[in-house]
Design an enzyme around this catalytic site. Structure first.
Site, PDB file in Angstrom:
ATOM      1  N   ASP A  83       0.863  -1.172   0.000  1.00  0.00           N
ATOM      2  CA  ASP A  83       0.000   0.000   0.000  1.00  0.00           C
ATOM      3  C   ASP A  83       0.906   1.231   0.000  1.00  0.00           C
ATOM      4  O   ASP A  83       1.587   1.510   0.993  1.00  0.00           O
ATOM      5  CB  ASP A  83      -0.905  -0.008   1.239  1.00  0.00           C
ATOM      6  N   TYR A 122      -8.563  15.903 -10.328  1.00  0.00           N
ATOM      7  CA  TYR A 122      -7.764  15.058 -11.215  1.00  0.00           C
ATOM      8  C   TYR A 122      -6.752  15.905 -11.973  1.00  0.00           C
ATOM      9  O   TYR A 122      -5.562  15.577 -12.044  1.00  0.00           O
ATOM     10  CB  TYR A 122      -8.720  14.354 -12.167  1.00  0.00           C
ATOM     11  N   LYS A 170      -2.725  15.505 -11.369  1.00  0.00           N
ATOM     12  CA  LYS A 170      -1.854  15.055 -12.457  1.00  0.00           C
ATOM     13  C   LYS A 170      -0.805  16.103 -12.794  1.00  0.00           C
ATOM     14  O   LYS A 170       0.354  15.784 -13.088  1.00  0.00           O
ATOM     15  CB  LYS A 170      -2.692  14.710 -13.687  1.00  0.00           C
TER      16      LYS A 170
END
Length: 272
Positions: free
Chosen positions: A74, A179, A183
């Site tokens: 993880d 998003y 990014k």
């Protein structure tokens, strides 16, 4: 064309499915030893009903003649990541390539009916920020930090390389502010890594695929990663944002069907 990767030790994060699986498969096929990480192992998916596992990716790498080491990890848990690189150190004694592909925040939860794309930012659930930045941007940073001692060791024969996979459309808005911002931050991480690593003969780049599963396969991105990993002059690209489609034209590789899909662009971008 780029060198074969017989001497390369690589770690590919988020490799239980999709882009990560495609990258791992091509690297293994090209001769690299590939450590495959994700939260999903066989019989223990990261979320109910989620397909894919590190074990299945390892089987695909081996089917192609490669060497694969699946490690359940993880990447939001620093102790897991530290243990991963300690395992690489003990088993291989080196690391040549890190591909930061692990990501999060796409999941849909019962407390929000908002869609991922098409919902304005003020209607987005606040947990999505932490999910995307924690499992994406922060994970890439922490993983790179903990990988650095191995990446920096003995770079006389071959430059080391960090690749951050991103979504990018020549500066166009990507349809979700979280998003889009995450990014962009991941691309900027690669730029900052490149600055700090350049004196140590380690490169860092961000690379964007096209629309995976629509315009191109994950293998196309994998071939882009393999080409960079085999390029002895990769330091000249350090700090750049690259595309699978652009690299295909420079290195001469194709997607699995023999085509060279164009870099991803959407309406409103410099290329769209």
């Amino acid at each position: 064309m780029a060198d074969k990767l017989d001497e390369v030790v690589a770690v590919v994060t988020g490799a239980s499915r999709g882009a990560g699986r495609g990258i791992a498969a091509v690297l293994g096929e090209s001769g690299a030893t590939v450590y495959i990480t994700a939260r999903s192992a066989r019989g223990a998916p990261s979320a109910p009903g989620r397909q894919g596992s590190i074990d299945e990716t390892a089987e695909e790498v081996r089917r192609r003649g490669g060497t694969a080491v699946p490690v359940r990890c993880d990447h939001t848990v620093d102790a897991d990541v530290a243990a991963l690189f300690e395992q690489v150190r003990q088993e291989r004694g080196r690391l040549d390539l890190l591909v930061n592909n692990a990501w999060g925040g796409y999941e849909q939860r019962g407390d929000s009916a908002s869609t991922f794309f098409g919902t304005p930012f003020w209607e987005q659930p606040l947990w999505r920020w932490q999910a995307m930045f924690g499992a994406g941007v922060c994970a890439a940073f922490a993983t790179s930090c903990l990988a650095a001692p191995l990446l920096l060791a003995d770079r006389r024969e071959r430059p080391g390389l960090i690749i951050n996979t991103i979504a990018w459309a020549f500066g166009a808005y990507l349809g979700n502010v979280l998003y889009d911002t995450a990014k962009a931050a991941t691309a900027r991480l690669a730029f900052g890594f490149a600055h700090d690593l350049r004196p140590r003969n380690v490169a860092a780049v961000a690379i964007a695929p096209g629309h995976l599963g629509v315009t191109e396969t994950p293998e196309y991105l994998g071939r882009a990663v393999a080409a960079l990993a085999g390029d002895r002059d990769v330091m000249q690209r350090s700090g750049q944002v690259l595309t699978a489609g652009g690299l295909a034209r420079e290195y001469g590789f194709t997607d699995v069907d023999g085509t060279q899909p164009e870099p991803f662009a959407i309406q409103g971008s410099a290329e769209g």
